[in-house]
Write a protein that holds these residues in place. Structure first.
Motif, PDB file in Angstrom:
ATOM      1  N   GLY A 109       0.817  -1.198   0.000  1.00 46.49           N
ATOM      2  CA  GLY A 109       0.000   0.000   0.000  1.00 46.49           C
ATOM      3  C   GLY A 109       0.854   1.253   0.000  1.00 46.49           C
ATOM      4  N   THR A 110       0.203   2.395   0.145  1.00 42.93           N
ATOM      5  CA  THR A 110       0.890   3.684   0.151  1.00 42.93           C
ATOM      6  C   THR A 110       0.745   4.322   1.522  1.00 42.93           C
ATOM      7  N   ALA A 111       1.857   4.747   2.082  1.00 41.46           N
ATOM      8  CA  ALA A 111       1.842   5.356   3.410  1.00 41.46           C
ATOM      9  C   ALA A 111       2.892   6.449   3.488  1.00 41.46           C
ATOM     10  N   VAL A 112       2.645   7.428   4.364  1.00 39.24           N
ATOM     11  CA  VAL A 112       3.608   8.475   4.671  1.00 39.24           C
ATOM     12  C   VAL A 112       4.264   8.124   6.000  1.00 39.24           C
ATOM     13  N   VAL A 113       5.582   8.221   6.066  1.00 35.52           N
ATOM     14  CA  VAL A 113       6.314   7.880   7.281  1.00 35.52           C
ATOM     15  C   VAL A 113       7.127   9.089   7.718  1.00 35.52           C
ATOM     16  N   ASP A 114       6.881   9.548   8.939  1.00 33.64           N
ATOM     17  CA  ASP A 114       7.679  10.623   9.538  1.00 33.64           C
ATOM     18  C   ASP A 114       8.811   9.985  10.343  1.00 33.64           C
ATOM     19  N   VAL A 115      10.046  10.412  10.063  1.00 32.54           N
ATOM     20  CA  VAL A 115      11.230   9.846  10.693  1.00 32.54           C
ATOM     21  C   VAL A 115      11.900  10.928  11.532  1.00 32.54           C
ATOM     22  N   THR A 116      12.250  10.591  12.758  1.00 34.81           N
ATOM     23  CA  THR A 116      12.956  11.522  13.640  1.00 34.81           C
ATOM     24  C   THR A 116      14.170  10.830  14.226  1.00 34.81           C
ATOM     25  N   HIS A 117      15.296  11.533  14.228  1.00 35.12           N
ATOM     26  CA  HIS A 117      16.507  11.032  14.882  1.00 35.12           C
ATOM     27  C   HIS A 117      16.970  12.094  15.869  1.00 35.12           C
ATOM     28  N   TYR A 118      17.058  11.707  17.143  1.00 39.23           N
ATOM     29  CA  TYR A 118      17.468  12.638  18.185  1.00 39.23           C
ATOM     30  C   TYR A 118      18.844  12.239  18.687  1.00 39.23           C
ATOM     31  N   SER A 119      19.801  13.139  18.586  1.00 42.92           N
ATOM     32  CA  SER A 119      21.179  12.847  18.972  1.00 42.92           C
ATOM     33  C   SER A 119      21.600  13.732  20.136  1.00 42.92           C
ATOM     34  N   SER A 120      22.088  13.088  21.199  1.00 41.74           N
ATOM     35  CA  SER A 120      22.659  13.846  22.322  1.00 41.74           C
ATOM     36  C   SER A 120      24.108  13.454  22.556  1.00 41.74           C
ATOM     37  N   ALA A 121      24.693  12.759  21.587  1.00 44.83           N
ATOM     38  CA  ALA A 121      26.073  12.297  21.729  1.00 44.83           C
ATOM     39  C   ALA A 121      27.039  13.470  21.755  1.00 44.83           C
ATOM     40  N   GLU A 122      28.166  13.279  22.445  1.00 41.26           N
ATOM     41  CA  GLU A 122      29.183  14.322  22.533  1.00 41.26           C
ATOM     42  C   GLU A 122      30.231  14.182  21.432  1.00 41.26           C
TER      43      GLU A 122
END
Length: 469
Positions: A109-122
């Motif tokens: 099927g057809t779908a929209v995917v929201d992707v989030t990447h959260y980085s707190s690395a030093e």
């Protein structure tokens, strides 16, 4: 999976992979600790190179490729892991969060995917999401990297169509959230999409320029969509890429290139940075907006002028900082202004038509602008030395002589002065490079009473001086 599905290796060691029996399609992943540069080979330490780059790597392995990928070697890290994943046993794309590698399946099927990447690395932190196809293709859908002690959230929006296998190869803290997609069906010349995507168009018949019309969904806050335009060989067209503001409404881009590059194959348009829906439509050059005496616009547009030889003057109307590039028949104005109503420059238009008709006028801008057509009869005249700023068209009314041009030492680029007749046919040109109003390049060119002089600058606000002796 019922069989051994995980192996550990060290730098340069070869691992023998035991694929499941009976044979079925699996996903093979190579993961490492940290973000090291690795080289993955099949067939032993001196075998075929599969991947060279940072961090982890993955591949979809159907039964036909399992013998080829039975012996895997990784160079560049002290310790690495190799795993097999059965797509039937992994998670589905929906609402999922994770840390580190993960294999996911979109069932169809057809779908929209929201992707989030959260980085707190030093230190350096890489996120990479890839899509694998049954034919062995591998496409990176989203990648992000950070340096230093910064907290950063990267966001992407993707459109998934049909069954596919997705692999998060690396990432500190990420999430994928799917939602239904409601888009009209695409056609050969009209494409609808959401988020980042590549579209491929066949060039229009012949070698004439074409238009690409771009419509984007307006965002609550100011945003832009990046379009990278390349031929089939990957070479950029004109500027190679352009940013389209989501607040400027429907935009039009000028597409033109030499026949040899068209012959390489289709036109590729890579859309990135789009958080909402968009539409791309390929149009013939005849659809360009007609320019008569004056035209106002915003952002990017393409216009057609079919009148007699004249001068095109460009003004800003934007209330905020503006950049604008006007290009027609190889002549160009580049300018940036911070106040509305400012003069940007002038170029001659309407000269001898090329093999495909009059040259179209392409506008690449970041705000509101105005184009004004001025008859040659009212072009400013000079009979002695003349100083100016930016692109301009003037008429010489003095005695016959020889023209030189000089430019200021603080200019970013060179200045060229071209002598034209009343039909805008070039009669000669001379140029200068930055250097305290000294002529450092180009020989003097003959100038007759009544000739036009078109001054062009490599960069917008260059200062110059014309001298006739």
């Amino acid at each position: 999976m019922g069989e051994p599905a995980e192996w550990t290796g060290r730098d340069g060691r070869t691992v023998e992979v035991d694929y499941p029996s009976p044979a079925r399609t699996v996903v093979l992943t190579v993961t490492v600790d940290g973000l090291s540069a690795i080289t993955v080979r099949a067939g032993g330490a001196d075998g075929t190179e599969l991947y060279r780059g940072k961090g982890a790597w993955s591949v979809l392995v159907p039964p036909a490729r399992q013998e080829e990928l039975r012996r895997i070697t990784v160079h560049g890290v002290h310790r690495w892991q190799l795993r097999l994943h059965d797509p039937a046993e992994v998670g589905s794309v929906g609402s999922v969060t994770g840390d580190g590698p993960r294999v996911l399946v979109h069932p169809g099927g057809t779908a929209v995917v929201d992707v989030t990447h959260y980085s707190s690395a030093e230190d350096i932190q890489l996120f990479r999401l890839v899509r694998h196809t049954a034919a062995g293709g591998r496409e990176v859908l989203a990648t992000g990297e950070r340096f230093g002690r910064l907290y950063r959230s990267n966001d992407w929006t993707l459109l998934l169509e049909g069954p596919q296998v997705l692999v998060v190869e690396q990432g500190e803290s990420w999430s994928l959230t799917g939602r239904p997609a409601d888009l009209p069906p695409s056609t050969e010349t009209v494409r609808y999409g959401i988020g980042d995507r590549r579209e491929v168009f066949e060039w229009p018949d012949g070698t004439r320029p074409a238009l690409l019309e771009v419509g984007t969904a307006e965002e609550p806050e100011w945003g832009s969509v990046r379009l990278e335009l390349t031929d089939h060989g990957g070479r950029g067209l004109d500027h190679g890429y352009v940013y389209v503001s989501t607040r400027d409404g429907v935009q039009r881009l000028l597409l033109q290139t030499e026949p040899a590059r068209r012959a390489l194959g289709p036109l590729r348009v890579d859309v990135s940075g789009a958080r909402g829906s968009w539409r791309l439509e390929l149009l013939p050059i005849e659809e360009a907006r007609e320019l008569a005496d004056r035209a106002d616009g915003v952002g990017n547009d393409v216009l057609a002028y079919t009148g007699p030889p004249a001068v095109l003057r460009v003004w800003t109307l934007a209330e905020r900082s503006l950049y604008v590039t006007i290009e027609s028949g190889g002549r160009r104005i580049r300018a940036s202004r911070s106040r509305p109503g400012e003069w940007c420059g002038a170029v001659p238009i309407g000269g001898p038509a090329g093999p495909h008709g009059p040259a179209p006028i392409g506008v690449d801008g970041s705000g509101r602008w105005r184009l004004e057509v001025v008859p040659l009869a009212v072009v400013p005249a000079f009979a002695r030395k003349l100083t100016g700023l930016g692109c301009e068209v003037v008429r010489w009314t003095g005695a016959p002589g020889r023209l030189t041009v000089a430019t200021g030492r603080r200019n970013r680029g060179g200045v060229t002065a071209t002598v034209l007749d009343e039909r805008l046919k070039p009669l000669g040109s001379t140029g200068a490079r930055p250097g305290l109003f000294r002529s450092l390049g180009g020989e003097p060119v003959a100038l007759r009473p009544g000739d036009l002089v078109a001054v062009s600058c490599d960069f917008g606000e260059a200062s110059w001086r014309l001298t006739v002796r």
